[in-house]
Design an enzyme around this catalytic site. Structure first.
Site, PDB file in Angstrom:
ATOM      1  N   ASN A 142       0.305   2.094  -6.902  1.00 30.00           N
ATOM      2  CA  ASN A 142       0.157   1.555  -5.559  1.00 30.00           C
ATOM      3  C   ASN A 142      -1.134   0.737  -5.569  1.00 30.00           C
ATOM      4  O   ASN A 142      -2.229   1.291  -5.487  1.00 30.00           O
ATOM      5  CB  ASN A 142       0.086   2.714  -4.556  1.00 30.00           C
ATOM      6  N   ARG A 188       4.723   0.118  -5.742  1.00 29.79           N
ATOM      7  CA  ARG A 188       4.889  -0.091  -4.307  1.00 29.79           C
ATOM      8  C   ARG A 188       4.627  -1.567  -4.031  1.00 29.79           C
ATOM      9  O   ARG A 188       3.555  -2.088  -4.386  1.00 29.79           O
ATOM     10  CB  ARG A 188       3.889   0.763  -3.538  1.00 29.79           C
ATOM     11  N   HIS A 212       6.224   0.917   5.871  1.00 35.99           N
ATOM     12  CA  HIS A 212       6.322   2.366   5.621  1.00 35.99           C
ATOM     13  C   HIS A 212       7.763   2.793   5.328  1.00 35.99           C
ATOM     14  O   HIS A 212       8.121   3.957   5.514  1.00 35.99           O
ATOM     15  CB  HIS A 212       5.851   3.196   6.842  1.00 35.99           C
ATOM     16  N   ARG A 271      -5.969  -0.245  14.170  1.00 37.14           N
ATOM     17  CA  ARG A 271      -5.147  -1.353  14.690  1.00 37.14           C
ATOM     18  C   ARG A 271      -4.680  -1.042  16.108  1.00 37.14           C
ATOM     19  O   ARG A 271      -4.349   0.099  16.431  1.00 37.14           O
ATOM     20  CB  ARG A 271      -3.907  -1.562  13.816  1.00 37.14           C
ATOM     21  N   GLU A 315       5.580   9.408  -0.588  1.00 41.45           N
ATOM     22  CA  GLU A 315       6.012   8.058  -0.950  1.00 41.45           C
ATOM     23  C   GLU A 315       6.064   7.871  -2.465  1.00 41.45           C
ATOM     24  O   GLU A 315       6.950   7.191  -2.981  1.00 41.45           O
ATOM     25  CB  GLU A 315       5.066   7.025  -0.309  1.00 41.45           C
TER      26      GLU A 315
END
Ligand code: ADP
Length: 429
Positions: A22, A107, A196, A257, A400
């Site tokens: 990743n 990823r 995601h 965010r 993940e």
């Protein structure tokens, strides 16, 4: 012209390890998995790449005690980071030159509309990921660097890209399209892609398993609440709605965010506050959300402050939870029938107060949380709703990396059993 070397899959039949990478702009996270039992052999992280204060943390998981080793000092670039990780793995007898390594799974954040499945990386695939840089300027370049670095390290191995957006490509057109001028939107590939996806796919499937039903039979709302946060509505195993859009800025309130905001706020900031586009970008992506509201983005710290009577922390918490509730309500309407609401990622898995507050008052939707079950701390998928509840509320830890490893290994395995030639790492300059 570049050639695409191939290798007969059968040569790799015995290889049952997958390296998952990743790659972020200044970090690389890696995990080496043994796909015989899907266990971790080692995990690690290289952060602050390119700075004087780079750091590598490496934890081998094959022995009894998982002891983390640390390296500090400048690691110049991604190639050096992967090289350092490879050295650490080699020191544990897990060298990446091993014939047991079947593939490297990456990823990749943005796969646009083209990549709906995990994909073996070819020159052409890399070009397409590159073509998507304008819609993922922070993420795709780092992912591309990670892939190229891994190709250089093991040019003989298949590299597989697993896209964050792929799970959401099943969203109907009327969900994915913004209500703006069609020509402008299409010219600039402006639409809702969602992110995601690997987590939403894994968690929605695990939730069905927890309910003892097939994914095709259940409708699930997944709330992935990490530092970034997103919701999805999954009907019969297919994503039909998600809260992130063209970029990961839309939707829920996140660590830094803003999530949903009137787009006119941006023109206002430009015209009235005199801010530049880049300043507004930083404001909304880095200085908003929980951190903008109260100065902290760690939910533990926010809860601690609330317990001490801090009003700003309480307001931030309430804004965060209110947005979650709105999405649960909206996605209940989208799905029509909901079988489970599932919490996952750092906040979702660990913060009982967030789960309690997000579900409070939703009894009319069939949603109730049992305080005792909600307070239990566990790393296992679990129900937190009482038996009598019409809709299950669950906590399902996300994974993940495991999902990327599974998808990578399955893809390589399918190609092998079909006797297909696997494209392997090629360096295209
Ligand atoms: P990322 O999006 O970076 O992968 P994670 O899924 O690891 O994020 O979530 C990180 C966030 O999880 C932290 O910022 C923190 O707010 C929250 N978190 C982690 N542990 C706890 C905990 N025990 N209680 C409450 N919140 C937690």
């Amino acid at each position: 012209m570049t050639t695409t070397p191939t290798k007969k899959g059968s040569a790799a039949v015995q290889a049952r390890r997958v390296l998952v990478l990743n790659s972020g702009s200044s970090s690389v996270k890696y995990q080496l998995l043994d796909m015989n039992d899907r266990s971790r052999l080692a995990i690690g992280l290289v952060e602050r790449i390119g700075e004087a204060t780079s750091r590598l943390l490496h934890t081998p998981l094959t022995g009894g005690d998982a002891e983390t080793r640390e390296r500090t000092g400048r690691i110049a670039d991604h190639a050096a980071a992967l090289q350092a990780a490879a050295e650490e793995l080699a020191a544990d007898g897990l060298g990446l030159d091993s014939p047991e390594l079947a593939a490297i799974g990456h990823r990749v954040v943005h796969g646009g509309l083209r990549f709906t499945e995990p994909t073996v990386v070819t020159d052409e695939v890399l070009k397409e990921i590159e073509r998507l840089v304008p819609v993922a300027p922070l993420h795709n370049p780092a992912n591309i660097t990670g892939i190229r670095t891994a190709q250089a390290l093991r040019p003989d191995l298949p590299q597989v890209a697993v896209f964050d957006t792929a799970f959401h490509t099943t969203m109907p057109e009327y969900v994915a399209r913004y209500a703006i001028d069609v020509e402008t939107a299409d010219a600039h590939r402006i639409r809702r892609y969602g992110f995601h996806g690997t987590s939403h796919a894994y968690v929605s499937r695990k939730a069905a398993e927890l309910l003892g039903r097939a994914p095709e039979e259940v409708n699930v709302i997944v709330l992935h609440l990490g530092n970034g946060a997103s919701a999805s509505a999954v009907a019969g195993g297919r994503c039909v709605e998600t809260s992130m859009g063209l970029t990961p800025l839309e939707g829920l309130v996140m660590g830094t965010r803003s999530g949903d905001i009137d787009p006119a706020v941006t023109f206002h900031l430009k015209r009235v506050a005199g801010m530049s586009t880049d300043e507004i970008d930083v404001l909304l992506n880095k200085k908003s959300g929980l951190v903008g509201l109260c100065g902290d983005n760690d939910m533990r710290e926010i809860r601690r402050r609330i317990d001490e009577g801090d009003e700003r922390a309480a307001l931030a918490f309430n804004i965060y939870v209110h947005r979650l509730k709105k999405y649960i309500g909206a996605y209940s309407a989208v799905l029509g029938r909901v079988d489970a609401v599932v919490f996952t990622a750092g906040v979702g898995e660990n913060s009982a107060p967030v789960r309690e507050a997000a579900i409070a008052g939703l009894e009319e939707l069939g949603l109730v949380v049992d305080a005792g079950l909600n307070a239990v701390r566990s790393g296992e998928p679990r129900l937190i709703s009482p038996n009598y509840a019409r809709v299950a509320v669950a906590v399902v830890p996300t994974d993940e990396e495991l999902e990327i490893a599974d998808q990578t290994f399955a893809l390589v395995g399918r190609a092998e059993s079909a006797g297909q030639e696997m494209p392997v790492g090629q360096v295209d300059n």
